[in-house]
Design a protein around this motif. Structure first.
Motif, PDB file in Angstrom:
ATOM      1  N   GLN A  27       0.649  -1.197   0.285  1.00  0.00           N
ATOM      2  CA  GLN A  27       0.176  -0.151   0.256  1.00  0.00           C
ATOM      3  C   GLN A  27       0.866   0.627  -0.074  1.00  0.00           C
ATOM      4  N   LYS A  28       1.013   1.663  -1.310  1.00  0.00           N
ATOM      5  CA  LYS A  28       1.753   3.481  -1.019  1.00  0.00           C
ATOM      6  C   LYS A  28       0.923   4.349  -0.849  1.00  0.00           C
ATOM      7  N   GLY A  29       1.232   4.869   0.089  1.00  0.00           N
ATOM      8  CA  GLY A  29       0.531   6.306  -0.300  1.00  0.00           C
ATOM      9  C   GLY A  29       1.859   7.684   0.238  1.00  0.00           C
ATOM     10  N   GLY A  30       1.148   8.673   0.719  1.00  0.00           N
ATOM     11  CA  GLY A  30       1.256   9.993   0.486  1.00  0.00           C
ATOM     12  C   GLY A  30       1.498  10.787  -0.756  1.00  0.00           C
ATOM     13  N   ASN A  31       2.172  12.223  -0.435  1.00  0.00           N
ATOM     14  CA  ASN A  31       2.513  13.089  -2.315  1.00  0.00           C
ATOM     15  C   ASN A  31       2.709  12.738  -3.108  1.00  0.00           C
ATOM     16  N   GLY A  32       4.208  12.204  -2.741  1.00  0.00           N
ATOM     17  CA  GLY A  32       5.722  11.933  -3.346  1.00  0.00           C
ATOM     18  C   GLY A  32       5.228  10.399  -4.098  1.00  0.00           C
ATOM     19  N   THR A  33       5.991  10.101  -4.909  1.00  0.00           N
ATOM     20  CA  THR A  33       6.096   9.197  -5.587  1.00  0.00           C
ATOM     21  C   THR A  33       7.824   8.523  -5.475  1.00  0.00           C
ATOM     22  N   LEU A  34       7.560   7.287  -5.880  1.00  0.00           N
ATOM     23  CA  LEU A  34       8.781   6.280  -6.058  1.00  0.00           C
ATOM     24  C   LEU A  34       8.902   5.615  -7.294  1.00  0.00           C
ATOM     25  N   THR A  35      10.793   5.697  -7.509  1.00  0.00           N
ATOM     26  CA  THR A  35      11.131   5.052  -7.808  1.00  0.00           C
ATOM     27  C   THR A  35      11.457   3.708  -8.542  1.00  0.00           C
ATOM     28  N   GLU A  36      11.863   2.195  -9.377  1.00  0.00           N
ATOM     29  CA  GLU A  36      11.849   1.114  -8.623  1.00  0.00           C
ATOM     30  C   GLU A  36      12.452   0.895  -8.116  1.00  0.00           C
ATOM     31  N   GLU A  37      13.653   1.649  -8.174  1.00  0.00           N
ATOM     32  CA  GLU A  37      14.999   1.759  -7.191  1.00  0.00           C
ATOM     33  C   GLU A  37      14.428   1.956  -5.565  1.00  0.00           C
ATOM     34  N   ASP A  38      14.238   2.503  -4.759  1.00  0.00           N
ATOM     35  CA  ASP A  38      13.530   3.224  -3.810  1.00  0.00           C
ATOM     36  C   ASP A  38      12.423   1.547  -3.275  1.00  0.00           C
ATOM     37  N   ILE A  39      11.509   1.268  -3.857  1.00  0.00           N
ATOM     38  CA  ILE A  39      10.600  -0.437  -4.005  1.00  0.00           C
ATOM     39  C   ILE A  39      11.612  -1.401  -3.628  1.00  0.00           C
ATOM     40  N   LEU A  40      12.553  -1.381  -4.490  1.00  0.00           N
ATOM     41  CA  LEU A  40      13.065  -2.966  -3.938  1.00  0.00           C
ATOM     42  C   LEU A  40      13.983  -2.560  -2.389  1.00  0.00           C
ATOM     43  N   LYS A  41      14.762  -1.318  -2.449  1.00  0.00           N
ATOM     44  CA  LYS A  41      15.126  -0.957  -1.145  1.00  0.00           C
ATOM     45  C   LYS A  41      14.017  -1.489   0.142  1.00  0.00           C
ATOM     46  N   MET A  42      13.061  -0.235  -0.421  1.00  0.00           N
ATOM     47  CA  MET A  42      12.184  -0.747   0.738  1.00  0.00           C
ATOM     48  C   MET A  42      11.468  -2.393   1.205  1.00  0.00           C
ATOM     49  N   VAL A  43      11.627  -3.049  -0.184  1.00  0.00           N
ATOM     50  CA  VAL A  43      10.841  -4.716   0.521  1.00  0.00           C
ATOM     51  C   VAL A  43      11.937  -5.182   1.046  1.00  0.00           C
ATOM     52  N   GLU A  44      13.552  -4.604   0.709  1.00  0.00           N
ATOM     53  CA  GLU A  44      14.721  -4.799   1.751  1.00  0.00           C
ATOM     54  C   GLU A  44      14.405  -4.914   2.854  1.00  0.00           C
ATOM     55  N   LEU A  45      13.924  -3.510   3.625  1.00  0.00           N
ATOM     56  CA  LEU A  45      14.253  -3.194   4.844  1.00  0.00           C
ATOM     57  C   LEU A  45      13.225  -3.997   5.224  1.00  0.00           C
ATOM     58  N   SER A  46      11.424  -4.500   4.569  1.00  0.00           N
ATOM     59  CA  SER A  46      10.631  -4.492   5.607  1.00  0.00           C
ATOM     60  C   SER A  46      10.599  -5.858   5.593  1.00  0.00           C
ATOM     61  N   THR A  47      11.518  -6.919   4.685  1.00  0.00           N
ATOM     62  CA  THR A  47      11.617  -8.265   4.803  1.00  0.00           C
ATOM     63  C   THR A  47      11.954  -8.694   6.531  1.00  0.00           C
ATOM     64  N   LYS A  48      13.350  -7.849   5.854  1.00  0.00           N
ATOM     65  CA  LYS A  48      13.905  -8.367   7.623  1.00  0.00           C
ATOM     66  C   LYS A  48      13.664  -7.653   8.192  1.00  0.00           C
ATOM     67  N   LYS A  49      12.586  -6.602   8.318  1.00  0.00           N
ATOM     68  CA  LYS A  49      12.186  -5.801   9.775  1.00  0.00           C
ATOM     69  C   LYS A  49      11.352  -7.056  10.064  1.00  0.00           C
ATOM     70  N   GLY A  50      10.128  -7.543   9.227  1.00  0.00           N
ATOM     71  CA  GLY A  50       9.395  -8.379  10.011  1.00  0.00           C
ATOM     72  C   GLY A  50       9.122  -9.658  10.098  1.00  0.00           C
ATOM     73  N   LYS A  51      10.814 -10.392   9.954  1.00  0.00           N
ATOM     74  CA  LYS A  51      10.971 -11.544  10.702  1.00  0.00           C
ATOM     75  C   LYS A  51      11.775 -11.427  12.033  1.00  0.00           C
ATOM     76  N   GLU A  52      12.072  -9.743  12.208  1.00  0.00           N
ATOM     77  CA  GLU A  52      12.452  -9.806  13.811  1.00  0.00           C
ATOM     78  C   GLU A  52      10.812  -9.738  14.669  1.00  0.00           C
ATOM     79  N   ILE A  53       9.930  -8.782  13.709  1.00  0.00           N
ATOM     80  CA  ILE A  53       9.135  -9.091  14.403  1.00  0.00           C
ATOM     81  C   ILE A  53       8.297  -9.892  14.465  1.00  0.00           C
ATOM     82  N   ARG A  54       8.012 -11.494  13.743  1.00  0.00           N
ATOM     83  CA  ARG A  54       7.629 -12.421  13.928  1.00  0.00           C
ATOM     84  C   ARG A  54       8.283 -13.480  15.040  1.00  0.00           C
TER      85      ARG A  54
END
Lengths: 239, 264
Positions: B230-257
Protein backbone atom coordinates in the motif's frame (compact mmCIF):
# COMPACT_ATOMS: atom_id res chain seq x y z
CA UNK A 1 -48.45 -6.69 40.90
CA UNK A 2 -46.76 -9.42 42.85
CA UNK A 3 -43.34 -10.39 41.63
CA UNK A 4 -42.40 -14.05 41.59
CA UNK A 5 -39.26 -13.53 43.63
CA UNK A 6 -40.92 -11.46 46.36
CA UNK A 7 -39.81 -12.64 49.77
CA UNK A 8 -36.97 -14.79 48.48
CA UNK A 9 -33.78 -14.49 50.45
CA UNK A 10 -30.36 -14.29 48.87
CA UNK A 11 -27.96 -16.42 50.92
CA UNK A 12 -24.77 -15.72 49.05
CA UNK A 13 -23.56 -14.11 45.87
CA UNK A 14 -22.64 -16.01 42.72
CA UNK A 15 -18.98 -15.08 42.94
CA UNK A 16 -18.77 -15.59 46.71
CA UNK A 17 -18.54 -11.90 47.60
CA UNK A 18 -20.11 -10.37 50.71
CA UNK A 19 -23.24 -8.32 50.00
CA UNK A 20 -21.41 -5.01 50.29
CA UNK A 21 -18.10 -6.20 48.83
CA UNK A 22 -16.70 -4.67 45.65
CA UNK A 23 -14.85 -6.60 43.00
CA UNK A 24 -11.05 -6.06 42.85
CA UNK A 25 -10.20 -2.58 41.57
CA UNK A 26 -7.22 -1.38 39.53
CA UNK A 27 -6.67 2.28 38.76
CA UNK A 28 -3.94 4.12 36.90
CA UNK A 29 -3.48 7.61 35.47
CA UNK A 30 -1.48 9.00 32.55
CA UNK A 31 -2.12 5.98 30.35
CA UNK A 32 -2.52 8.01 27.14
CA UNK A 33 0.44 10.35 26.67
CA UNK A 34 -1.15 12.35 23.83
CA UNK A 35 -4.17 13.30 25.88
CA UNK A 36 -4.25 16.26 28.30
CA UNK A 37 -5.30 13.82 31.01
CA UNK A 38 -6.05 10.12 31.06
CA UNK A 39 -6.86 7.18 33.29
CA UNK A 40 -7.77 3.52 33.41
CA UNK A 41 -10.28 2.07 35.87
CA UNK A 42 -10.92 -1.64 36.18
CA UNK A 43 -13.40 -3.25 38.53
CA UNK A 44 -13.64 -7.02 38.24
CA UNK A 45 -13.79 -7.71 34.52
CA UNK A 46 -15.17 -4.29 33.58
CA UNK A 47 -12.40 -2.07 32.25
CA UNK A 48 -12.65 1.54 31.08
CA UNK A 49 -10.09 4.00 29.80
CA UNK A 50 -10.71 7.72 29.59
CA UNK A 51 -8.92 10.61 27.93
CA UNK A 52 -9.51 14.34 28.35
CA UNK A 53 -8.79 16.96 25.69
CA UNK A 54 -9.20 20.65 26.28
CA UNK A 55 -10.14 23.28 26.92
CA UNK A 56 -10.07 23.69 23.16
CA UNK A 57 -11.93 25.56 20.44
CA UNK A 58 -15.61 24.82 19.97
CA UNK A 59 -17.50 24.96 16.68
CA UNK A 60 -20.20 25.49 15.49
CA UNK A 61 -20.24 28.78 17.31
CA UNK A 62 -23.82 28.55 18.61
CA UNK A 63 -22.68 25.77 20.97
CA UNK A 64 -20.32 28.15 22.74
CA UNK A 65 -21.16 29.42 26.19
CA UNK A 66 -19.90 32.68 27.60
CA UNK A 67 -20.29 31.29 31.12
CA UNK A 68 -17.46 28.84 30.63
CA UNK A 69 -16.26 25.81 28.75
CA UNK A 70 -18.85 23.17 28.06
CA UNK A 71 -18.23 19.53 29.01
CA UNK A 72 -18.84 16.82 26.45
CA UNK A 73 -18.51 13.14 27.25
CA UNK A 74 -18.41 10.29 24.75
CA UNK A 75 -18.97 6.75 26.02
CA UNK A 76 -18.19 3.89 23.69
CA UNK A 77 -18.06 0.13 24.00
CA UNK A 78 -15.40 -1.36 21.75
CA UNK A 79 -16.98 -3.74 19.27
CA UNK A 80 -15.50 -6.80 20.96
CA UNK A 81 -16.34 -5.70 24.52
CA UNK A 82 -19.92 -6.97 24.77
CA UNK A 83 -20.97 -10.18 26.43
CA UNK A 84 -22.72 -11.59 23.35
CA UNK A 85 -22.49 -10.69 19.69
CA UNK A 86 -20.24 -7.98 18.32
CA UNK A 87 -21.39 -4.47 19.26
CA UNK A 88 -21.97 -2.48 16.06
CA UNK A 89 -19.63 0.51 15.94
CA UNK A 90 -20.93 4.04 16.24
CA UNK A 91 -23.22 5.80 18.69
CA UNK A 92 -26.38 4.07 19.87
CA UNK A 93 -29.36 5.36 21.83
CA UNK A 94 -27.85 3.71 24.89
CA UNK A 95 -24.42 5.30 24.47
CA UNK A 96 -25.98 8.72 23.91
CA UNK A 97 -27.92 8.43 27.15
CA UNK A 98 -24.74 7.44 28.96
CA UNK A 99 -22.91 10.44 27.43
CA UNK A 100 -25.56 12.69 28.94
CA UNK A 101 -25.60 11.17 32.44
CA UNK A 102 -21.78 11.08 32.51
CA UNK A 103 -21.66 14.82 31.76
CA UNK A 104 -24.19 15.50 34.49
CA UNK A 105 -22.32 13.27 36.95
CA UNK A 106 -19.01 15.08 36.43
CA UNK A 107 -20.04 18.68 35.80
CA UNK A 108 -20.89 19.61 39.43
CA UNK A 109 -17.28 19.23 40.61
CA UNK A 110 -15.75 21.29 37.81
CA UNK A 111 -15.25 25.01 37.52
CA UNK A 112 -14.88 25.74 33.82
CA UNK A 113 -15.78 29.46 34.07
CA UNK A 114 -12.22 30.47 33.17
CA UNK A 115 -12.61 29.09 29.64
CA UNK A 116 -15.63 30.70 27.97
CA UNK A 117 -16.36 29.71 24.39
CA UNK A 118 -14.42 26.48 24.56
CA UNK A 119 -15.02 22.80 25.17
CA UNK A 120 -13.60 20.07 27.36
CA UNK A 121 -13.96 16.63 25.88
CA UNK A 122 -13.89 13.34 27.71
CA UNK A 123 -13.65 10.12 25.71
CA UNK A 124 -14.45 6.86 27.47
CA UNK A 125 -13.77 3.48 25.91
CA UNK A 126 -14.72 0.11 27.34
CA UNK A 127 -12.22 -2.69 26.67
CA UNK A 128 -14.19 -5.46 28.34
CA UNK A 129 -17.46 -5.46 30.22
CA UNK A 130 -19.07 -7.34 33.08
CA UNK A 131 -21.79 -4.85 34.14
CA UNK A 132 -21.26 -1.49 35.80
CA UNK A 133 -19.78 0.07 32.70
CA UNK A 134 -21.23 3.57 33.08
CA UNK A 135 -19.90 3.72 36.65
CA UNK A 136 -16.45 2.47 35.60
CA UNK A 137 -16.49 5.08 32.82
CA UNK A 138 -17.35 7.88 35.26
CA UNK A 139 -14.61 6.74 37.66
CA UNK A 140 -12.02 6.72 34.87
CA UNK A 141 -13.26 10.08 33.53
CA UNK A 142 -13.09 11.78 36.95
CA UNK A 143 -9.49 10.63 37.34
CA UNK A 144 -8.64 11.76 33.82
CA UNK A 145 -10.06 15.25 34.52
CA UNK A 146 -7.98 15.49 37.69
CA UNK A 147 -4.95 14.22 35.76
CA UNK A 148 -5.51 16.97 33.18
CA UNK A 149 -5.21 19.50 36.00
CA UNK A 150 -8.72 20.89 36.13
CA UNK A 151 -9.79 22.48 39.37
CA UNK A 152 -12.24 20.12 41.03
CA UNK A 153 -13.93 20.50 44.36
CA UNK A 154 -13.96 16.74 44.82
CA UNK A 155 -13.35 13.53 42.89
CA UNK A 156 -16.45 11.77 41.54
CA UNK A 157 -16.89 8.10 42.31
CA UNK A 158 -19.60 5.85 41.03
CA UNK A 159 -20.93 2.41 41.86
CA UNK A 160 -23.90 0.35 40.91
CA UNK A 161 -26.06 -0.81 43.80
CA UNK A 162 -28.34 -3.73 43.18
CA UNK A 163 -31.21 -5.56 44.71
CA UNK A 164 -31.35 -9.29 44.21
CA UNK A 165 -34.41 -10.83 45.77
CA UNK A 166 -34.78 -8.80 48.94
CA UNK A 167 -31.08 -8.20 49.38
CA UNK A 168 -29.29 -4.94 48.66
CA UNK A 169 -25.83 -5.63 47.17
CA UNK A 170 -22.95 -3.49 45.92
CA UNK A 171 -21.32 -3.59 42.48
CA UNK A 172 -23.35 -6.08 40.45
CA UNK A 173 -21.64 -8.23 37.88
CA UNK A 174 -23.30 -9.26 34.62
CA UNK A 175 -24.54 -12.58 35.92
CA UNK A 176 -26.15 -10.87 38.91
CA UNK A 177 -27.69 -8.23 36.68
CA UNK A 178 -29.51 -11.03 34.88
CA UNK A 179 -30.27 -12.98 38.04
CA UNK A 180 -33.23 -15.35 37.79
CA UNK A 181 -34.70 -13.87 40.96
CA UNK A 182 -34.95 -10.59 39.10
CA UNK A 183 -32.61 -7.79 39.91
CA UNK A 184 -32.54 -4.07 40.25
CA UNK A 185 -29.64 -1.90 39.12
CA UNK A 186 -29.13 1.54 40.68
CA UNK A 187 -26.05 3.37 39.35
CA UNK A 188 -25.02 6.13 41.74
CA UNK A 189 -22.27 8.73 41.55
CA UNK A 190 -21.26 10.74 44.57
CA UNK A 191 -18.85 13.38 45.72
CA UNK A 192 -17.21 11.30 48.45
CA UNK A 193 -16.25 14.26 50.65
CA UNK A 194 -19.73 15.77 50.93
CA UNK A 195 -21.93 12.82 49.98
CA UNK A 196 -23.69 14.88 47.28
CA UNK A 197 -25.20 12.72 44.56
CA UNK A 198 -24.59 13.56 40.90
CA UNK A 199 -25.91 10.41 39.24
CA UNK A 200 -28.96 8.51 40.34
CA UNK A 201 -30.75 6.10 38.06
CA UNK A 202 -32.67 2.91 38.52
CA UNK A 203 -33.62 0.04 36.34
CA UNK A 204 -35.86 -2.33 38.28
CA UNK A 205 -37.83 -2.11 41.49
CA UNK A 206 -37.29 -1.25 45.15
CA UNK A 207 -39.44 -0.50 48.16
CA UNK A 208 -39.53 3.01 49.62
CA UNK A 209 -38.09 1.84 52.93
CA UNK A 210 -35.05 0.44 51.14
CA UNK A 211 -33.81 3.74 49.69
CA UNK A 212 -31.79 4.61 52.77
CA UNK A 213 -30.05 1.25 52.77
CA UNK A 214 -29.24 1.67 49.09
CA UNK A 215 -27.63 5.04 49.78
CA UNK A 216 -25.78 3.76 52.83
CA UNK A 217 -24.34 0.86 50.82
CA UNK A 218 -23.43 3.25 48.00
CA UNK A 219 -21.68 5.69 50.32
CA UNK A 220 -19.56 2.94 51.82
CA UNK A 221 -18.55 1.65 48.39
CA UNK A 222 -17.86 5.13 47.05
CA UNK A 223 -15.47 5.96 49.87
CA UNK A 224 -13.47 2.83 49.00
CA UNK A 225 -13.47 3.65 45.28
CA UNK A 226 -12.46 7.28 45.88
CA UNK A 227 -9.49 6.10 47.90
CA UNK A 228 -8.23 3.96 45.01
CA UNK A 229 -8.75 6.84 42.54
CA UNK A 230 -6.89 9.29 44.76
CA UNK A 231 -4.00 6.89 45.38
CA UNK A 232 -3.62 6.40 41.62
CA UNK A 233 -3.52 10.16 41.09
CA UNK A 234 -0.91 10.66 43.81
CA UNK A 235 1.25 7.88 42.40
CA UNK A 236 1.71 9.91 39.22
CA UNK A 237 3.62 12.56 41.16
CA UNK A 238 5.68 10.20 43.30
CA UNK A 239 9.15 9.38 42.16
CA UNK B 1 3.49 25.95 6.38
CA UNK B 2 5.75 23.46 8.08
CA UNK B 3 5.61 23.10 11.84
CA UNK B 4 8.77 23.62 13.86
CA UNK B 5 9.22 19.90 14.53
CA UNK B 6 8.87 19.01 10.85
CA UNK B 7 11.55 21.60 10.07
CA UNK B 8 13.79 19.97 12.68
CA UNK B 9 13.12 16.47 11.34
CA UNK B 10 14.22 17.64 7.88
CA UNK B 11 17.23 19.56 9.16
CA UNK B 12 18.55 16.63 11.19
CA UNK B 13 18.06 14.20 8.29
CA UNK B 14 20.35 16.44 6.22
CA UNK B 15 23.02 15.48 8.75
CA UNK B 16 22.02 11.81 8.60
CA UNK B 17 20.50 11.96 12.06
CA UNK B 18 16.99 10.93 13.01
CA UNK B 19 15.17 13.51 15.15
CA UNK B 20 14.75 11.09 18.08
CA UNK B 21 18.24 9.60 17.72
CA UNK B 22 17.22 6.23 16.30
CA UNK B 23 18.98 4.50 13.42
CA UNK B 24 17.08 4.69 10.13
CA UNK B 25 16.01 1.04 10.33
CA UNK B 26 15.44 1.01 14.08
CA UNK B 27 12.02 0.42 15.60
CA UNK B 28 10.99 1.75 18.98
CA UNK B 29 10.39 -0.99 21.56
CA UNK B 30 7.58 -3.33 20.48
CA UNK B 31 5.42 -4.99 23.13
CA UNK B 32 2.72 -7.54 22.40
CA UNK B 33 0.21 -8.50 25.07
CA UNK B 34 -2.38 -11.20 24.48
CA UNK B 35 -5.83 -11.54 26.07
CA UNK B 36 -6.54 -7.94 27.08
CA UNK B 37 -10.31 -8.41 26.85
CA UNK B 38 -10.61 -11.99 28.09
CA UNK B 39 -14.06 -11.54 29.56
CA UNK B 40 -15.65 -10.22 26.39
CA UNK B 41 -13.72 -10.88 23.18
CA UNK B 42 -13.06 -14.27 21.59
CA UNK B 43 -9.50 -13.08 21.10
CA UNK B 44 -7.69 -9.84 21.90
CA UNK B 45 -4.30 -8.19 21.99
CA UNK B 46 -2.53 -4.93 22.72
CA UNK B 47 0.50 -3.73 20.77
CA UNK B 48 2.75 -0.91 21.82
CA UNK B 49 5.46 0.54 19.61
CA UNK B 50 7.15 3.10 21.81
CA UNK B 51 4.37 5.44 22.93
CA UNK B 52 2.04 4.28 20.17
CA UNK B 53 -0.61 1.93 21.49
CA UNK B 54 -3.41 0.02 19.78
CA UNK B 55 -5.78 -2.77 20.81
CA UNK B 56 -7.54 -5.31 18.64
CA UNK B 57 -10.29 -7.79 19.37
CA UNK B 58 -11.94 -10.67 17.57
CA UNK B 59 -15.63 -11.51 17.73
CA UNK B 60 -17.14 -14.52 16.01
CA UNK B 61 -20.67 -14.72 14.70
CA UNK B 62 -22.59 -17.02 12.43
CA UNK B 63 -23.77 -15.71 9.10
CA UNK B 64 -24.82 -16.70 5.63
CA UNK B 65 -21.97 -17.33 3.18
CA UNK B 66 -21.59 -15.28 0.03
CA UNK B 67 -23.33 -17.00 -2.92
CA UNK B 68 -20.06 -17.28 -4.88
CA UNK B 69 -18.28 -19.05 -1.98
CA UNK B 70 -21.02 -21.12 -0.33
CA UNK B 71 -18.58 -23.24 1.69
CA UNK B 72 -16.36 -20.45 3.02
CA UNK B 73 -16.50 -18.28 6.11
CA UNK B 74 -15.03 -14.81 6.01
CA UNK B 75 -13.29 -12.02 7.89
CA UNK B 76 -14.36 -8.42 8.37
CA UNK B 77 -11.76 -5.92 9.48
CA UNK B 78 -12.64 -2.57 10.98
CA UNK B 79 -10.41 0.21 12.29
CA UNK B 80 -11.40 3.13 14.47
CA UNK B 81 -9.05 6.04 14.94
CA UNK B 82 -10.40 7.09 18.30
CA UNK B 83 -10.54 10.76 19.28
CA UNK B 84 -9.35 9.40 22.64
CA UNK B 85 -5.98 8.65 21.06
CA UNK B 86 -5.09 11.97 19.44
CA UNK B 87 -6.30 15.57 19.23
CA UNK B 88 -6.21 15.13 15.44
CA UNK B 89 -8.99 12.51 15.33
CA UNK B 90 -12.65 13.41 15.49
CA UNK B 91 -15.84 11.58 16.39
CA UNK B 92 -18.02 10.30 13.59
CA UNK B 93 -18.11 7.49 11.07
CA UNK B 94 -14.76 6.01 9.97
CA UNK B 95 -12.85 8.43 7.76
CA UNK B 96 -10.66 7.49 4.82
CA UNK B 97 -7.59 6.97 6.99
CA UNK B 98 -9.22 4.28 9.07
CA UNK B 99 -10.79 2.64 6.03
CA UNK B 100 -7.36 2.48 4.39
CA UNK B 101 -5.89 0.80 7.48
CA UNK B 102 -8.73 -1.71 7.75
CA UNK B 103 -8.72 -2.68 4.09
CA UNK B 104 -5.14 -2.27 2.95
CA UNK B 105 -3.24 -3.29 6.05
CA UNK B 106 -5.37 -5.68 8.13
CA UNK B 107 -7.82 -7.29 5.70
CA UNK B 108 -5.47 -7.65 2.76
CA UNK B 109 -2.59 -9.11 4.77
CA UNK B 110 -4.78 -11.77 6.35
CA UNK B 111 -6.85 -12.55 3.27
CA UNK B 112 -4.07 -12.65 0.69
CA UNK B 113 -1.62 -14.60 2.84
CA UNK B 114 -4.30 -17.32 3.09
CA UNK B 115 -3.24 -17.68 6.71
CA UNK B 116 -6.84 -18.61 7.54
CA UNK B 117 -8.46 -21.47 5.69
CA UNK B 118 -11.91 -19.98 5.02
CA UNK B 119 -13.25 -23.45 4.17
CA UNK B 120 -12.64 -24.52 7.77
CA UNK B 121 -15.04 -21.76 8.85
CA UNK B 122 -17.96 -23.46 7.11
CA UNK B 123 -20.63 -24.98 9.36
CA UNK B 124 -23.24 -25.90 6.75
CA UNK B 125 -22.61 -25.30 3.06
CA UNK B 126 -24.66 -22.49 1.61
CA UNK B 127 -26.31 -21.74 4.93
CA UNK B 128 -24.05 -21.18 7.90
CA UNK B 129 -20.47 -20.07 8.19
CA UNK B 130 -18.35 -18.41 10.86
CA UNK B 131 -17.82 -14.68 10.34
CA UNK B 132 -14.66 -13.44 12.00
CA UNK B 133 -14.83 -9.77 12.97
CA UNK B 134 -11.56 -8.02 13.72
CA UNK B 135 -11.83 -4.58 15.29
CA UNK B 136 -8.71 -2.51 15.91
CA UNK B 137 -8.61 0.75 17.88
CA UNK B 138 -5.95 3.39 18.37
CA UNK B 139 -5.32 4.18 22.05
CA UNK B 140 -2.38 6.56 21.68
CA UNK B 141 -1.11 7.84 18.35
CA UNK B 142 2.61 8.53 18.42
CA UNK B 143 3.19 7.50 14.81
CA UNK B 144 3.13 4.25 12.82
CA UNK B 145 -0.38 3.13 13.69
CA UNK B 146 -0.42 1.01 10.54
CA UNK B 147 2.21 -1.49 11.65
CA UNK B 148 0.85 -1.57 15.20
CA UNK B 149 -2.66 -2.29 13.97
CA UNK B 150 -1.54 -5.01 11.58
CA UNK B 151 0.42 -6.78 14.32
CA UNK B 152 -2.36 -6.36 16.90
CA UNK B 153 -4.99 -7.79 14.54
CA UNK B 154 -2.79 -10.80 13.90
CA UNK B 155 -2.10 -11.32 17.60
CA UNK B 156 -5.84 -11.09 18.39
CA UNK B 157 -6.50 -13.80 15.78
CA UNK B 158 -3.79 -15.96 17.35
CA UNK B 159 -5.44 -15.46 20.73
CA UNK B 160 -8.97 -16.30 19.55
CA UNK B 161 -10.93 -19.35 20.67
CA UNK B 162 -14.26 -20.36 19.18
CA UNK B 163 -17.30 -19.92 21.40
CA UNK B 164 -19.56 -22.93 21.81
CA UNK B 165 -22.05 -23.49 18.99
CA UNK B 166 -25.19 -25.22 20.15
CA UNK B 167 -26.42 -27.29 17.22
CA UNK B 168 -29.87 -27.87 18.64
CA UNK B 169 -30.81 -24.22 19.08
CA UNK B 170 -28.45 -23.21 16.24
CA UNK B 171 -27.10 -20.45 18.43
CA UNK B 172 -23.75 -19.42 19.85
CA UNK B 173 -23.27 -19.73 23.60
CA UNK B 174 -20.86 -16.84 24.10
CA UNK B 175 -20.27 -17.59 27.78
CA UNK B 176 -18.67 -20.90 26.91
CA UNK B 177 -15.44 -20.79 24.97
CA UNK B 178 -14.11 -23.98 23.45
CA UNK B 179 -10.43 -24.87 23.17
CA UNK B 180 -10.63 -24.69 19.39
CA UNK B 181 -8.42 -21.98 17.94
CA UNK B 182 -8.17 -20.41 14.53
CA UNK B 183 -5.34 -22.15 12.72
CA UNK B 184 -3.02 -19.53 11.31
CA UNK B 185 -0.68 -21.03 8.75
CA UNK B 186 1.28 -17.81 8.19
CA UNK B 187 2.08 -14.64 10.08
CA UNK B 188 1.67 -11.74 7.60
CA UNK B 189 3.55 -8.79 9.10
CA UNK B 190 3.11 -5.27 7.71
CA UNK B 191 6.14 -3.00 7.91
CA UNK B 192 5.88 0.58 6.73
CA UNK B 193 8.84 2.41 5.19
CA UNK B 194 8.74 6.14 4.60
CA UNK B 195 10.90 8.13 2.25
CA UNK B 196 12.19 11.57 3.19
CA UNK B 197 14.97 13.36 1.28
CA UNK B 198 16.14 10.14 -0.35
CA UNK B 199 16.32 8.31 2.98
CA UNK B 200 14.26 5.32 4.07
CA UNK B 201 12.94 5.27 7.61
CA UNK B 202 11.23 2.47 9.50
CA UNK B 203 8.66 2.95 12.28
CA UNK B 204 8.03 6.66 11.60
CA UNK B 205 7.23 8.96 14.49
CA UNK B 206 4.37 11.46 14.17
CA UNK B 207 6.74 14.22 13.09
CA UNK B 208 8.38 11.99 10.52
CA UNK B 209 4.97 10.97 9.18
CA UNK B 210 4.17 14.65 8.68
CA UNK B 211 7.50 15.27 6.94
CA UNK B 212 7.36 12.21 4.66
CA UNK B 213 7.29 12.39 0.88
CA UNK B 214 5.95 8.89 0.37
CA UNK B 215 5.30 5.75 2.31
CA UNK B 216 5.02 2.11 1.40
CA UNK B 217 3.51 -0.54 3.66
CA UNK B 218 4.73 -3.98 2.67
CA UNK B 219 3.23 -7.11 4.18
CA UNK B 220 5.41 -10.22 4.05
CA UNK B 221 4.87 -13.80 5.20
CA UNK B 222 7.22 -16.30 6.85
CA UNK B 223 9.14 -17.28 3.68
CA UNK B 224 9.56 -13.66 2.53
CA UNK B 225 6.78 -13.65 -0.05
CA UNK B 226 4.90 -10.38 -0.30
CA UNK B 227 1.13 -10.43 0.17
CA UNK B 228 0.26 -6.72 0.16
CA UNK B 229 1.55 -3.31 -0.86
CA UNK B 230 0.00 0.00 0.00
CA UNK B 231 1.63 3.18 -1.21
CA UNK B 232 0.73 6.46 0.42
CA UNK B 233 1.86 10.07 0.58
CA UNK B 234 1.90 12.77 -2.07
CA UNK B 235 5.37 11.98 -3.40
CA UNK B 236 6.47 9.30 -5.85
CA UNK B 237 8.65 6.21 -5.61
CA UNK B 238 11.21 4.91 -8.07
CA UNK B 239 11.94 1.27 -8.87
CA UNK B 240 15.08 1.55 -6.77
CA UNK B 241 13.06 2.93 -3.84
CA UNK B 242 10.64 0.02 -3.95
CA UNK B 243 13.35 -2.66 -4.07
CA UNK B 244 15.22 -1.10 -1.15
CA UNK B 245 12.02 -0.68 0.87
CA UNK B 246 11.05 -4.32 0.29
CA UNK B 247 14.45 -5.43 1.53
CA UNK B 248 14.14 -3.34 4.71
CA UNK B 249 10.58 -4.41 5.38
CA UNK B 250 11.24 -8.13 4.89
CA UNK B 251 14.19 -8.07 7.27
CA UNK B 252 12.24 -6.23 9.96
CA UNK B 253 9.17 -8.39 9.40
CA UNK B 254 11.24 -11.45 10.31
CA UNK B 255 12.31 -9.86 13.60
CA UNK B 256 8.77 -8.81 14.48
CA UNK B 257 7.43 -12.30 13.69
CA UNK B 258 9.64 -13.64 16.48
CA UNK B 259 7.80 -11.45 19.01
CA UNK B 260 4.54 -13.27 18.29
CA UNK B 261 3.55 -16.69 19.56
CA UNK B 262 4.85 -19.45 17.37
CA UNK B 263 2.29 -22.21 17.39
CA UNK B 264 3.45 -24.34 14.51
Amino acid sequence: MKRSWEGLKLIKRIDGRKFDELRPIEAETGVIPRADGSARFKIGNTEAIAAVYGPRGLYPKFLQSQEGAILRCYYNMMSFSGSGERVRPGPSRRSKEINLITEKALFPVLDLSEFPGSTVEVYIELLQTDAGTRCAGINAAAMALADAGFQMRDIVSAVSIGRIGNQIVADLNNEEEHHEQGSTDIPIAMLPRTGEISLFQMDGFIKQNEIQEVLKTAKKAIIQIAKVQQEALKLRYKK
Amino acid sequence: MKTITVTHVLASLEKDIRFDGRKFDEFRKIEVQYGISKKSAEGSARVKIGDTEVVAGVKMEIGKPFPDNPDEGTIMANVELLPLSSPDFETGPPDIKSIELARAVIDRGIRESKTLDFKKLCIKKGEKVWMIYIDAYSINDAGNLADAMGIAALAALQDAKFPKYDEKSERIVYDEKTKKKLDLSQLPIPVTVIKIKGKYLLDPSLEEEKAKEARLTITTVDNGDIVAFQKGGNGTLTEEDILKMVELSTKKGKEIRKLLKNEK
